[in-house]
Every structure is written in structure tokens, then in C-alpha cells.
Design an enzyme around this catalytic site. Sequence first.
Site, short mmCIF file in Angstrom:
data_model
loop_
_atom_site.label_atom_id
_atom_site.label_comp_id
_atom_site.label_asym_id
_atom_site.label_seq_id
_atom_site.Cartn_x
_atom_site.Cartn_y
_atom_site.Cartn_z
N SER A 49 -14.57 -3.26 -13.46
CA SER A 49 -15.43 -2.17 -12.98
C SER A 49 -15.05 -1.90 -11.53
O SER A 49 -14.38 -2.72 -10.89
CB SER A 49 -16.90 -2.59 -13.07
OG SER A 49 -17.14 -3.65 -12.16
N ASP A 84 -12.89 0.05 -15.87
CA ASP A 84 -14.09 0.26 -16.69
C ASP A 84 -15.03 1.23 -15.97
O ASP A 84 -15.34 1.03 -14.79
CB ASP A 84 -14.77 -1.11 -16.88
CG ASP A 84 -15.89 -1.09 -17.89
OD1 ASP A 84 -15.86 -0.26 -18.82
OD2 ASP A 84 -16.79 -1.94 -17.78
N HIS A 85 -15.46 2.26 -16.64
CA HIS A 85 -16.39 3.26 -16.06
C HIS A 85 -15.91 3.80 -14.72
O HIS A 85 -16.66 3.79 -13.73
CB HIS A 85 -17.81 2.68 -15.92
CG HIS A 85 -18.45 2.41 -17.23
ND1 HIS A 85 -18.96 3.41 -18.03
CD2 HIS A 85 -18.64 1.27 -17.90
CE1 HIS A 85 -19.44 2.87 -19.14
NE2 HIS A 85 -19.25 1.58 -19.09
N ASP A 105 -15.19 7.90 -16.65
CA ASP A 105 -16.51 8.10 -17.21
C ASP A 105 -17.15 9.35 -16.62
O ASP A 105 -17.75 9.32 -15.54
CB ASP A 105 -17.38 6.86 -16.94
CG ASP A 105 -18.79 7.01 -17.50
OD1 ASP A 105 -19.10 8.08 -18.06
OD2 ASP A 105 -19.57 6.06 -17.38
N GLY A 209 -21.28 -4.64 -25.71
CA GLY A 209 -21.05 -5.59 -26.82
C GLY A 209 -21.96 -6.81 -26.80
O GLY A 209 -22.17 -7.44 -27.83
N ASN A 229 -16.46 -3.65 -25.84
CA ASN A 229 -16.56 -4.18 -24.47
C ASN A 229 -17.62 -5.27 -24.36
O ASN A 229 -18.75 -5.07 -24.77
CB ASN A 229 -16.94 -3.06 -23.50
CG ASN A 229 -15.88 -1.99 -23.37
OD1 ASN A 229 -14.87 -2.04 -24.04
ND2 ASN A 229 -16.14 -1.04 -22.50
N ASN A 231 -19.22 -7.94 -21.41
CA ASN A 231 -19.27 -8.35 -20.01
C ASN A 231 -20.38 -9.38 -19.79
O ASN A 231 -20.12 -10.55 -19.49
CB ASN A 231 -19.48 -7.10 -19.13
CG ASN A 231 -19.50 -7.43 -17.66
OD1 ASN A 231 -19.06 -8.50 -17.24
ND2 ASN A 231 -20.01 -6.53 -16.85
P1 13P Z 1 -22.24 -5.77 -21.81
O1 13P Z 1 -22.37 -6.24 -20.40
O2 13P Z 1 -23.55 -5.39 -22.39
O3 13P Z 1 -21.49 -6.74 -22.66
O4 13P Z 1 -21.40 -4.42 -21.77
C1 13P Z 1 -20.07 -4.43 -21.33
C2 13P Z 1 -19.50 -3.06 -21.22
O5 13P Z 1 -19.79 -2.18 -21.99
C3 13P Z 1 -18.53 -2.79 -20.16
O6 13P Z 1 -18.19 -1.46 -20.07
#
Ligand code: 13P
Length: 287
Positions: A49, A84-85, A105, A209, A229, A231
Site C-alpha cells: 500500500s 495496492d490501492h 484505485d 480476503g 488479497n 493483509n
Molecule cells: P484484508 O486486510 O481484509 O485481508 O484485505 C486486504 C486487501 O484487500 C488489500 O487490498
Amino acid sequence: MLVSAKEMLNKAREGKYAVGQFNINNLEWTKAILLTAQELQSPVILGVSEGAGKYMCGYKTVVGMVNGMLEELGITVPVALHLDHGSFEGAKACINAGFSSIMFDGSHYPIEENIKMTTALVNTCDVLGVSLEAEVGSIGGEEDGVVGAGECADPDECKAIADLGVTMLAAGIGNIHGKYPENWAGLSFETLEAVKNKVGDMPLVLHGGTGIPEDMIKKAISLGVAKINVNTECQLAFAAATREYVEAGKDQQGKGFDPRKLLAPGFEAIKATVKEKMELFGSVGKA
Ligand code: 13P
């Protein structure tokens, strides 16, 4: 060598499994994910990120660390390093720093703006062989200060973005980042099917996820999700293992304060979490 996510995701979509994107925060995270992918012969995507990129000193440091590890750990499975994003500026910075995959994003912009900005990145990514993820319908929850409401994407808007030539598409289907609340309605498979019918073969991305029940993950994969994904789940596993070590007083025994010992249980916990997810997603042995 880092690779784009395009080939691994097209293969996953055809083979009806998903490749995990695991977000990284530091050396321990990165090493744990890469070693697990290699042990299980699974392709993998390292997610960064913008906040994590800053935390790790900047995108060049991240690229240097990851490339160094690929060589010195002898990693031979396909690895993509993915923003990411990303914001528009962040996407450009990561492309320049050597990332092999980018998410722009634009889901919080009006759709016309999202289309305009995504279009501006499609050509650059194409020429450089960098994969590009776009998003329609914001993912709920909070991630690095970006808060979304957990919408369901409009399938026509998804088609408009997919047709621009992006590599993969994240569509909101009621998923959220972080832990799911007790009263969560679950994934909207109706939306997922409608999106899939509009965008055809494009690999779909499931964000958030962490904490999605196994049967929903499997159903999502059967409906075209090829990238998932994760995290928060690695963060929770790392924190719990570290807490256990400290609460057992192990940091006060012998050289237990040595960071290489102190961080080892958390490192092993990340490895176990990543293994569990790769098995669930079906990417084991698919390198
Ligand atoms: P989580 O933190 O809910 O697993 O989501 C991760 C995610 O979507 C990163 O873009």
C-alpha cells in the site's frame, strides 16, 4: 526477476484457482511470504500500500529489498510486486521505481474520472509490461486511511473499465477490508455473476480476503475470481504470536531479546497463514 501478474492470473482463471496477494510491511513479512511461495511452488503477488511503501522508506527501497531477496533466497516461482490501492501519482512513482504490477484505485472518483485516469495508465503499463488493476465500486472498511462503504459495483461500469484494456479488475461485491462485522451480509454472488457476464475472461480480484468463509472463497473462484488479497490476517497472526512470546517472558530469558529471536514466532505465524491461504486458493504447485 519480478514478473507482471498478467500471465499468472490468466493461468489461474483458466485453471479455476486464485493467486494470493499478500501485503508486506518489512523484511520479515517479505521473506516469510517469498519462502512459503517457493516451498509450495506457488505463484505469488506481494502487495504494497502507499502507507506501507512510505513506512519502508519509499518504493525504491522496496524494489531493492525484494529483488535482493529473489536472488539471495533463490526464489524461482513467479513473483509480482504490486502497488495496492494506488493513487495516480503513486502508480507513476511505482512504475518508475520498478514495480511489476500496479493498482490504480479510481473507485472513489465519478466513473468518468475513473475511466479517464485509468486510460492514461493503460498505455504506459502496456508498453512496459506492467500489469494494471482497476477498481469499480469501493471496497468497504478502512485501509491506510482510505475508507470505503462496501458497495456493490455496477456491472456496466465494470465493463466500461475492463474494455480500456486493464489486466485485472477489482469489483466491489460487498467485501470489506479488515475483520468482518458479526452482521455482515456476505459476498454478493449475484453482483459477481453479473460482473463476470459483462467482462468475460478478465481475471477478477477479491479484496478483503481476511475472514471470508472458505465456501464463499471457493464459490468466488468458480465465478471468475483469480486474485485474492490478504493483509489483516497476516497482521493478526504476527501480533498473536509475538504477544504469546512476550507474555511467556521469553524475551527476558537468555538472549530472547535479540530481534532475530523475538520476531521469529511472528515470522513463522505469517508463513503458516500464507500456506493455509495458498492451499485454500488452490495455487500450490501452480508455479
Ligand atoms: P484484508 O486486510 O481484509 O485481508 O484485505 C486486504 C486487501 O484487500 C488489500 O487490498
